[in-house]
Design a protein around this motif. Structure first.
Motif, PDB file in Angstrom:
ATOM      1  N   UNK A  47       3.701 -27.766 -15.693  1.00 20.83           N
ATOM      2  CA  UNK A  47       2.728 -27.157 -16.594  1.00 20.83           C
ATOM      3  C   UNK A  47       2.966 -27.593 -18.030  1.00 20.83           C
ATOM      4  N   UNK A  48       4.227 -27.694 -18.427  1.00 23.39           N
ATOM      5  CA  UNK A  48       4.552 -28.127 -19.792  1.00 23.39           C
ATOM      6  C   UNK A  48       4.112 -29.559 -20.033  1.00 23.39           C
ATOM      7  N   UNK A  49       4.373 -30.450 -19.063  1.00 24.67           N
ATOM      8  CA  UNK A  49       3.966 -31.847 -19.206  1.00 24.67           C
ATOM      9  C   UNK A  49       2.447 -31.985 -19.213  1.00 24.67           C
ATOM     10  N   UNK A  50       1.760 -31.213 -18.360  1.00 24.79           N
ATOM     11  CA  UNK A  50       0.295 -31.289 -18.315  1.00 24.79           C
ATOM     12  C   UNK A  50      -0.319 -30.816 -19.627  1.00 24.79           C
ATOM     13  N   UNK A  51       0.248 -29.759 -20.202  1.00 27.08           N
ATOM     14  CA  UNK A  51      -0.290 -29.252 -21.465  1.00 27.08           C
ATOM     15  C   UNK A  51      -0.072 -30.253 -22.597  1.00 27.08           C
ATOM     16  N   UNK A  52       1.115 -30.855 -22.661  1.00 28.42           N
ATOM     17  CA  UNK A  52       1.386 -31.836 -23.714  1.00 28.42           C
ATOM     18  C   UNK A  52       0.456 -33.043 -23.595  1.00 28.42           C
ATOM     19  N   UNK A  53       0.207 -33.499 -22.363  1.00 31.19           N
ATOM     20  CA  UNK A  53      -0.688 -34.633 -22.151  1.00 31.19           C
ATOM     21  C   UNK A  53      -2.116 -34.288 -22.541  1.00 31.19           C
ATOM     22  N   UNK A  54      -2.534 -33.099 -22.195  1.00 29.41           N
ATOM     23  CA  UNK A  54      -3.901 -32.685 -22.520  1.00 29.41           C
ATOM     24  C   UNK A  54      -4.088 -32.518 -24.026  1.00 29.41           C
ATOM     25  N   UNK A  55      -3.095 -31.913 -24.700  1.00 31.86           N
ATOM     26  CA  UNK A  55      -3.228 -31.705 -26.138  1.00 31.86           C
ATOM     27  C   UNK A  55      -3.247 -33.021 -26.900  1.00 31.86           C
ATOM     28  N   UNK A  56      -2.423 -33.982 -26.497  1.00 22.03           N
ATOM     29  CA  UNK A  56      -2.416 -35.274 -27.184  1.00 22.03           C
ATOM     30  C   UNK A  56      -3.751 -35.992 -26.991  1.00 22.03           C
ATOM     31  N   UNK A  57      -4.356 -35.875 -25.803  1.00 22.62           N
ATOM     32  CA  UNK A  57      -5.664 -36.505 -25.576  1.00 22.62           C
ATOM     33  C   UNK A  57      -6.753 -35.771 -26.330  1.00 22.62           C
ATOM     34  N   UNK A  58      -6.639 -34.450 -26.444  1.00 19.84           N
ATOM     35  CA  UNK A  58      -7.611 -33.694 -27.238  1.00 19.84           C
ATOM     36  C   UNK A  58      -7.590 -34.136 -28.702  1.00 19.84           C
ATOM     37  N   UNK A  59      -6.393 -34.293 -29.236  1.00 23.56           N
ATOM     38  CA  UNK A  59      -6.262 -34.733 -30.630  1.00 23.56           C
ATOM     39  C   UNK A  59      -6.872 -36.124 -30.800  1.00 23.56           C
TER      40      UNK A  59
ATOM     41  N   UNK B  25      -4.795 -48.089 -27.423  1.00 22.07           N
ATOM     42  CA  UNK B  25      -5.943 -48.910 -27.037  1.00 22.07           C
ATOM     43  C   UNK B  25      -7.248 -48.134 -27.137  1.00 22.07           C
ATOM     44  N   UNK B  26      -7.190 -46.807 -27.033  1.00 17.69           N
ATOM     45  CA  UNK B  26      -8.414 -46.008 -27.057  1.00 17.69           C
ATOM     46  C   UNK B  26      -8.893 -45.699 -28.470  1.00 17.69           C
ATOM     47  N   UNK B  27      -8.061 -45.924 -29.476  1.00 20.28           N
ATOM     48  CA  UNK B  27      -8.455 -45.590 -30.846  1.00 20.28           C
ATOM     49  C   UNK B  27      -9.629 -46.461 -31.291  1.00 20.28           C
ATOM     50  N   UNK B  28     -10.491 -45.859 -32.113  1.00 15.80           N
ATOM     51  CA  UNK B  28     -11.637 -46.579 -32.635  1.00 15.80           C
ATOM     52  C   UNK B  28     -12.866 -46.506 -31.768  1.00 15.80           C
ATOM     53  N   UNK B  29     -12.794 -45.818 -30.632  1.00 18.49           N
ATOM     54  CA  UNK B  29     -13.952 -45.654 -29.757  1.00 18.49           C
ATOM     55  C   UNK B  29     -14.255 -44.172 -29.587  1.00 18.49           C
ATOM     56  N   UNK B  30     -15.502 -43.894 -29.341  1.00 17.09           N
ATOM     57  CA  UNK B  30     -15.909 -42.516 -29.089  1.00 17.09           C
ATOM     58  C   UNK B  30     -15.351 -42.076 -27.731  1.00 17.09           C
ATOM     59  N   UNK B  31     -14.730 -40.880 -27.714  1.00 14.35           N
ATOM     60  CA  UNK B  31     -14.035 -40.410 -26.521  1.00 14.35           C
ATOM     61  C   UNK B  31     -14.618 -39.067 -26.094  1.00 14.35           C
ATOM     62  N   UNK B  32     -14.981 -39.005 -24.833  1.00 19.74           N
ATOM     63  CA  UNK B  32     -15.422 -37.756 -24.197  1.00 19.74           C
ATOM     64  C   UNK B  32     -14.370 -37.387 -23.157  1.00 19.74           C
TER      65      UNK B  32
ATOM     66  N   UNK C 114       1.098 -44.808 -23.381  1.00 17.24           N
ATOM     67  CA  UNK C 114       0.850 -46.231 -23.158  1.00 17.24           C
ATOM     68  C   UNK C 114      -0.577 -46.630 -23.495  1.00 17.24           C
ATOM     69  N   UNK C 115      -1.549 -45.722 -23.308  1.00 17.46           N
ATOM     70  CA  UNK C 115      -2.961 -46.069 -23.417  1.00 17.46           C
ATOM     71  C   UNK C 115      -3.641 -45.497 -24.657  1.00 17.46           C
ATOM     72  N   UNK C 116      -2.962 -44.661 -25.433  1.00 17.63           N
ATOM     73  CA  UNK C 116      -3.654 -43.992 -26.538  1.00 17.63           C
ATOM     74  C   UNK C 116      -4.015 -44.964 -27.659  1.00 17.63           C
TER      75      UNK C 116
END
Length: 610
Positions: A532-544, A137-144, A133-135
């Motif tokens: 654990x599977x859902x947490x990993x998928x969420x983390x990997x998509x945010x890392x990308x 909106x976050x594009x185009x900004x520097x993300x830490x 839902x939020x990815x």
């Protein structure tokens, strides 16, 4: 015309008409009764000022803001230290829960927060990561991205969605935050099918053979070193009916190997025609038919042993060569070396066949033996010849990885050579699954290519209330939920030829996809089933997303101040005060000559009428 210019035109016209009216009314009065010039000037200027203030109420002047950092709290943000940023604002998304700092502002999504703080140039994502839902909106900004710790469990699972009955399939993946332990693959009856010990990186690979056709729900169970279950995940598998191959087997004599091969082929649903030569012109099997081009073109696969291969005359070999060019598959069971002429003909096809070494016993391995199986899990087998193929593709390998058989392309068809003499010993040892997998793989690889196409539909599924993506569907397809609710799919035009549509499941469980005449069931897992599977998928998509943002902003110039509309209420208060003052001046006697009232008329003292 823009709204800005339209408002300016309306206000200017109102001021002009108001001023003309005031001056016109004043010129109609006698000179002695006219208001003083100061009063008239003040009222005219007040109209101009009132119009200007009303304009700023509608369009307040922009206010410059220095770019800043917005700290975004997501799920499990309380598990991350040093959440805030110096000079930054903190916002909390709905999944952040209740344990958030007191100064954090709550927003329904990231887009709402960015609209409130449009000067944001940098985002600090704290916690499990951003939902789909939020990815955007976050594009185009520097993300830490400040990640929450990965919970222990099954972090990655790779498995086929569809497999033919009788075929062996592999399931691989990775377990996170776990030292040692093992993974079990269990069938629908909760019986262990395969087991694998975790390597140093938590990787594992499991194998099983698909049984009867239909939807089959396997389970992956993660165990610690003591055998306690740590995590598990459902593994739905759509087992389809294999294609009924038309197969002709020609053998130079009966043998146990031929008996069990025929039995497997019949059980697998092949349309089998077998002819066994007993010598002296005697054959056992189905009624013989002509060995001609018409017969061979109707077959998908021809299986010959070394004796029937050597018994082919010149005309039959030419017919076979033409059939191979048209797409027929040929499997040669070289249970013996044959004579020099036979080996020469095989060399013409790209195979080098030689007698085996003095120790012809082999033990299968590779994907047929699980990592946890003992070295003698499978019985030893015998090969009659040693086969090599220049430019050939391995058809089977032993435990050391050495290829045992090869196949090569010949025109539109394929030719394969298998040296196994006694694969039936696998059946005698209770490993019918391995025996079936060997011959199923060989038959499927070499058989004539089918004109039927598999379903192009692919599924990328997510937990309930998150976006799942279905590709290869037509516009107007439907997804039926477990409670019978229907959701119509709309293909995203930007997906192009992939024809992808998104949908948000409202509940976990089995869903049905209906796309024209095609129907397919798929499982939406509950998030509590695979944390654990859902947490990993969420983390990997945010890392990308964070990695992409660093690439996007690496070549840009330094951030510059941005602006946003200022507050309207101060201008409204000023306009209201000015309007009140004008109302008072118009009704007061200030600026009027003597003998005038506030209505620009004389005061009369005539007695009242009787």
């Amino acid at each position: 015309m823009s709204p800005l210019l339209l408002v300016i035109g309306i206000l200017a016209l109102a001021v002009l008409l108001g001023s003309i009216r005031a001056l016109w009314v004043q010129t109609r009065l006698p000179v002695a009764s006219r208001p003083r010039s100061l009063r008239t000037t003040v009222l005219l200027l007040a109209q101009i000022a009132s119009a200007a203030l009303l304009y700023f109420v509608l369009f307040p002047p922009p206010v410059l803001h220095e770019p800043g950092t917005l700290v975004v709290l997501t799920e499990r943000a309380d598990e991350v230290a040093a959440q805030g940023a110096v000079g930054g604002r903190t916002v909390a998304l709905p999944e952040a829960g209740t344990g958030i700092p007191a100064d954090a502002e709550r927003f329904p999504d990231l887009a709402s927060a960015l609209r409130t703080y449009p000067a944001t140039e940098r985002l600090r994502i704290v916690g499990a990561g951003l939902l789909a839902r939020d990815r955007e909106a976050a594009r185009g900004r520097e993300i830490d991205f400040r990640e929450a710790p990965q919970p222990p469990g099954l972090a990655e699972i790779h498995s086929p969605q569809r497999v033919a009955a009788g075929r062996r399939f592999a399931v691989s993946g990775r377990a996170a935050v776990l030292t040692g332990g093992s993974v079990e693959l269990r069938d629908p009856a909760d019986r262990p099918v395969d087991r694998s010990e975790l390597d140093d990186d938590g990787q594992f690979t499991l194998h099983a053979t698909a049984r009867s056709a239909g939807l089959t729900l396997y389970r992956l169970v993660l165990l610690d070193t003591k055998g306690n279950a740590i995590d598990e995940a459902p593994l739905p598998l759509d087992v389809t009916l294999p294609r009924a191959l038309k197969v002709l087997i020609l053998a130079g004599g009966p043998s146990p190997e031929l008996k069990y091969l025929r039995r497997w082929a019949l059980d697998a649903g092949a349309e089998l025609d077998t002819r066994i030569n007993l010598g002296a012109g005697t054959q056992v099997g189905t009624a013989p038919s002509r060995f001609d081009a018409a017969t061979l073109d109707q077959l998908d696969l021809l299986v010959l042993d070394h004796r029937s291969w050597g018994a082919l005359n010149r005309d039959q070999r030419e017919l076979l060569t033409a059939a191979l060019d048209h797409g027929l598959g040929l499997l040669l069971r070289m249970t013996g070396p044959g004579d020099a002429a036979d080996r020469q003909r095989l060399a013409g096809l790209g195979f080098d066949v030689a007698r085996t070494n003095p120790d012809p016993e082999i033990r299968l391995g590779g994907g047929l033996v699980g990592p946890g199986d003992a070295a003698d899990a499978l019985p030893t087998l015998t090969r009659g010849v040693r086969v090599t193929g220049a430019g050939g593709i391995p058809l089977l390998a032993d435990g050391a990885g050495e290829p045992l058989g090869f196949w090569v392309a010949h025109g539109r068809g394929r030719v394969g050579v298998s040296p196994l003499v006694d694969s039936y010993r696998l059946v005698m040892a209770g490993r019918q699954d391995i025996h079936g997998e060997i011959w199923s793989s060989a038959f499927t690889t070499l058989a004539r290519a089918s004109g039927e196409t598999t379903s192009p539909i692919t599924l990328d599924l997510a937990e309930p209330y998150q976006r799942s993506v279905i590709c290869g569907v037509g516009d107007g397809g439907q997804v039926i939920s477990p409670v019978g609710e229907s959701v119509t799919l709309h293909v995203d035009p930007d997906s192009g030829a992939a024809a992808c549509a998104g949908f948000w499941a409202s509940a976990a469980g089995w869903h049905e996809l209906r796309d024209g005449e095609h129907t397919q069931l798929f499982l939406i897992p509950a998030v509590e089933q695979t944390p654990a599977l859902a947490a990993h998928a969420l983390r990997e998509s945010t890392r990308i997303l964070a990695a992409g943002s660093s690439l996007d902003t690496s070549g840009t110039s330094a951030p510059h101040p941005s602006s946003q509309p200022g507050r309207r209420w101060p201008w409204f208060v000023a306009w209201l005060a000015l309007a009140g003052a004008c109302w008072w001046v118009e009704r007061s006697r200030w600026g009027l000559r003597r003998g005038q009232n506030n209505g620009e008329t004389e005061v009369r003292d005539d007695p009242p009428m009787p």
